[in-house]
Write an enzyme that holds these catalytic residues in place. Structure first.
Site, mmCIF file in Angstrom:
data_model
loop_
_atom_site.group_PDB
_atom_site.id
_atom_site.type_symbol
_atom_site.label_atom_id
_atom_site.label_comp_id
_atom_site.label_asym_id
_atom_site.label_seq_id
_atom_site.Cartn_x
_atom_site.Cartn_y
_atom_site.Cartn_z
ATOM 1 N N ASP A 82 -1.907 7.562 6.625
ATOM 2 C CA ASP A 82 -2.005 6.587 7.708
ATOM 3 C C ASP A 82 -1.786 7.266 9.073
ATOM 4 O O ASP A 82 -0.938 8.150 9.201
ATOM 5 C CB ASP A 82 -0.907 5.531 7.439
ATOM 6 C CG ASP A 82 -0.998 4.320 8.327
ATOM 7 O OD1 ASP A 82 -2.111 3.964 8.742
ATOM 8 O OD2 ASP A 82 0.069 3.713 8.594
ATOM 9 N N ASP A 104 -6.384 8.595 13.770
ATOM 10 C CA ASP A 104 -6.074 7.650 14.841
ATOM 11 C C ASP A 104 -6.390 8.283 16.196
ATOM 12 O O ASP A 104 -5.574 8.989 16.779
ATOM 13 C CB ASP A 104 -4.599 7.232 14.764
ATOM 14 C CG ASP A 104 -4.251 6.228 15.856
ATOM 15 O OD1 ASP A 104 -5.138 5.913 16.684
ATOM 16 O OD2 ASP A 104 -3.101 5.764 15.889
ATOM 17 N N GLU A 134 -9.909 4.016 14.158
ATOM 18 C CA GLU A 134 -9.372 2.882 14.932
ATOM 19 C C GLU A 134 -10.008 2.858 16.309
ATOM 20 O O GLU A 134 -10.156 3.883 16.959
ATOM 21 C CB GLU A 134 -7.846 2.994 15.086
ATOM 22 C CG GLU A 134 -7.260 1.850 15.922
ATOM 23 C CD GLU A 134 -5.725 1.824 15.944
ATOM 24 O OE1 GLU A 134 -5.118 2.109 14.876
ATOM 25 O OE2 GLU A 134 -5.154 1.541 17.006
ATOM 26 N N HIS A 206 -3.723 -3.653 11.317
ATOM 27 C CA HIS A 206 -2.435 -2.942 11.338
ATOM 28 C C HIS A 206 -1.363 -3.901 11.857
ATOM 29 O O HIS A 206 -1.671 -4.987 12.338
ATOM 30 C CB HIS A 206 -2.527 -1.729 12.277
ATOM 31 C CG HIS A 206 -3.231 -0.558 11.659
ATOM 32 N ND1 HIS A 206 -2.618 0.649 11.435
ATOM 33 C CD2 HIS A 206 -4.498 -0.421 11.199
ATOM 34 C CE1 HIS A 206 -3.482 1.489 10.877
ATOM 35 N NE2 HIS A 206 -4.640 0.862 10.734
ATOM 36 N N GLY A 208 1.132 -5.512 10.277
ATOM 37 C CA GLY A 208 1.218 -6.747 9.483
ATOM 38 C C GLY A 208 2.578 -7.432 9.525
ATOM 39 O O GLY A 208 2.655 -8.649 9.348
ATOM 40 N N THR A 209 3.629 -6.678 9.791
ATOM 41 C CA THR A 209 4.969 -7.274 9.774
ATOM 42 C C THR A 209 5.106 -8.372 10.827
ATOM 43 O O THR A 209 4.855 -8.125 12.006
ATOM 44 C CB THR A 209 6.039 -6.180 10.041
ATOM 45 O OG1 THR A 209 5.951 -5.224 8.992
ATOM 46 C CG2 THR A 209 7.447 -6.779 10.095
ATOM 47 N N ASN A 228 -2.115 -3.554 6.741
ATOM 48 C CA ASN A 228 -1.029 -2.567 6.697
ATOM 49 C C ASN A 228 0.332 -3.234 6.888
ATOM 50 O O ASN A 228 0.537 -3.981 7.855
ATOM 51 C CB ASN A 228 -1.216 -1.548 7.824
ATOM 52 C CG ASN A 228 -2.333 -0.570 7.551
ATOM 53 O OD1 ASN A 228 -3.162 -0.787 6.672
ATOM 54 N ND2 ASN A 228 -2.367 0.500 8.306
ATOM 55 N N THR A 231 7.055 -2.023 8.394
ATOM 56 C CA THR A 231 8.416 -2.440 8.775
ATOM 57 C C THR A 231 8.983 -3.493 7.823
ATOM 58 O O THR A 231 10.173 -3.463 7.487
ATOM 59 C CB THR A 231 8.397 -2.988 10.218
ATOM 60 O OG1 THR A 231 7.745 -2.024 11.052
ATOM 61 C CG2 THR A 231 9.798 -3.232 10.749
HETATM 62 P P1 13P Z 1 4.144 -2.865 10.631
HETATM 63 O O1 13P Z 1 5.258 -1.869 10.668
HETATM 64 O O2 13P Z 1 4.150 -3.783 11.795
HETATM 65 O O3 13P Z 1 4.082 -3.596 9.337
HETATM 66 O O4 13P Z 1 2.773 -2.034 10.775
HETATM 67 C C1 13P Z 1 2.335 -1.263 9.717
HETATM 68 C C2 13P Z 1 1.144 -0.485 10.065
HETATM 69 O O5 13P Z 1 0.231 -0.961 10.718
HETATM 70 C C3 13P Z 1 1.068 0.888 9.559
HETATM 71 O O6 13P Z 1 -0.081 1.534 9.967
#
Ligand code: 13P
Length: 281
Positions: A82, A104, A134, A206, A208-209, A228, A231
């Site tokens: 990633d 990236d 990206e 990206h 997603g948290t 993704n 966190t």
């Molecule tokens: P988060 O830490 O917000 O879940 O993002 C994860 C991410 O996009 C990793 O590339």
């Protein structure tokens, strides 16, 4: 052996109208917890590590562990590098057996991003691996060390970028950011819809948290196929360990280890349900 490439997982997600979780891992316990959730729900998924995380989890150690875990899983699991920033580390991941890599170049001018992403895509193809790029800029930073502002993807640039680079997956910026949001983000579904109509590469979300379940579902309905999550896994592991200590359920190292596995498992289960990928392995 269930180590797989990312592209067939995303193709099946496109056909089935769901998304595949791409879960970041930092140690063996997280890998075990996530794979337990995938096997229990019969879900395909991706496990990943970002280049900025390698200070804590060296690639030459965690990389082979991730590949071995995918090979031994009872469901298809892709292993992804990633937010690759340097060709050296991306090549090292490919040498270890990662089945996809992300370059990236989102901070670069469009032309440089196009040229460098194409170069990494060609390298990935020499290994039979997939490549994610990206365009636009997802906010925050993968390890929380920088506060990068969101710069939403321009749909016309996304078309140009996808065509030039031929990437197997395209990460878009629609108001999403890495790390915990201060408040739930207001995602630009209009931009996502526009990109989705004009780009055939599977789209990646990206950060997603902290995105609300209904917003995830809406993104999936508009073409997001890879999501993704980093966190939320780390937070879930930490919270589960804290809760177990508080309830005096940890009496020695192996209880601590089990609490870590369970923390990662709980978070993966939650997201698998929202993403609609259960039963799709
Ligand atoms: P988060 O830490 O917000 O879940 O993002 C994860 C991410 O996009 C990793 O590339």
């Amino acid at each position: 052996m269930s180590l797989t490439k990312m592209s067939p997982l995303l193709k099946a997600a496109e056909e089935g109208g769901y998304a595949v979780g791409s879960f970041s891992v930092a140690n063996m316990e997280m890998v075990l917890g996530i794979i337990k959730a995938l096997e229990e729900t019969n879900s395909p998924a991706i496990i990943q590590i970002a280049e900025v995380r390698l200070k804590q989890s060296p690639l030459e150690i965690i990389g082979p562990l991730m590949v071995a875990a995918a090979e031994n899983a009872k469901v298809p699991v892709a292993v992804h590098f990633d937010h690759g920033k340097t060709k050296d580390k991306i090549k090292q991941a490919l040498d270890i057996g990662f089945t996809s890599v992300m370059f990236d170049g989102s901070h670069l001018p469009l032309e440089d991003n196009c040229v460098q992403t194409l170069d990494i895509n060609k390298l990935a193809k020499e290994y039979g691996a997939d490549c994610e790029g990206e365009i636009g800029c997802v906010g925050g930073s993968e390890d929380g060390s920088e506060d990068i502002a969101v710069n939403c993807t321009s749909p016309s640039q996304a078309v140009e970028f996808a065509k030039y680079t031929g990437v197997d997956a395209l990460a878009v910026a629609i108001g999403n950011a890495h790390g915990n949001y201060k408040q739930a983000p207001k995602l630009r579904f209009d931009i996502l819809e526009d990109i989705s109509k004009n780009v055939s590469a599977p789209l990646v979300l990206h950060g997603g948290t902290g995105i609300l379940p209904d917003d995830f579902r809406k993104c999936i309905s508009l073409g997001i196929r890879k999501i993704n999550i980093a966190t939320a896994t780390f937070d879930s592991v930490q919270a589960n360990v804290a809760m177990k200590y508080e309830s005096k359920a940890i009496n020695g190292y192996y209880d601590l280890q089990a609490a870590e596995v369970e923390g990662a498992y709980k978070n993966a289960m939650k997201h698998i349900e929202i993403f609609g990928c259960a039963g799709k392995a």
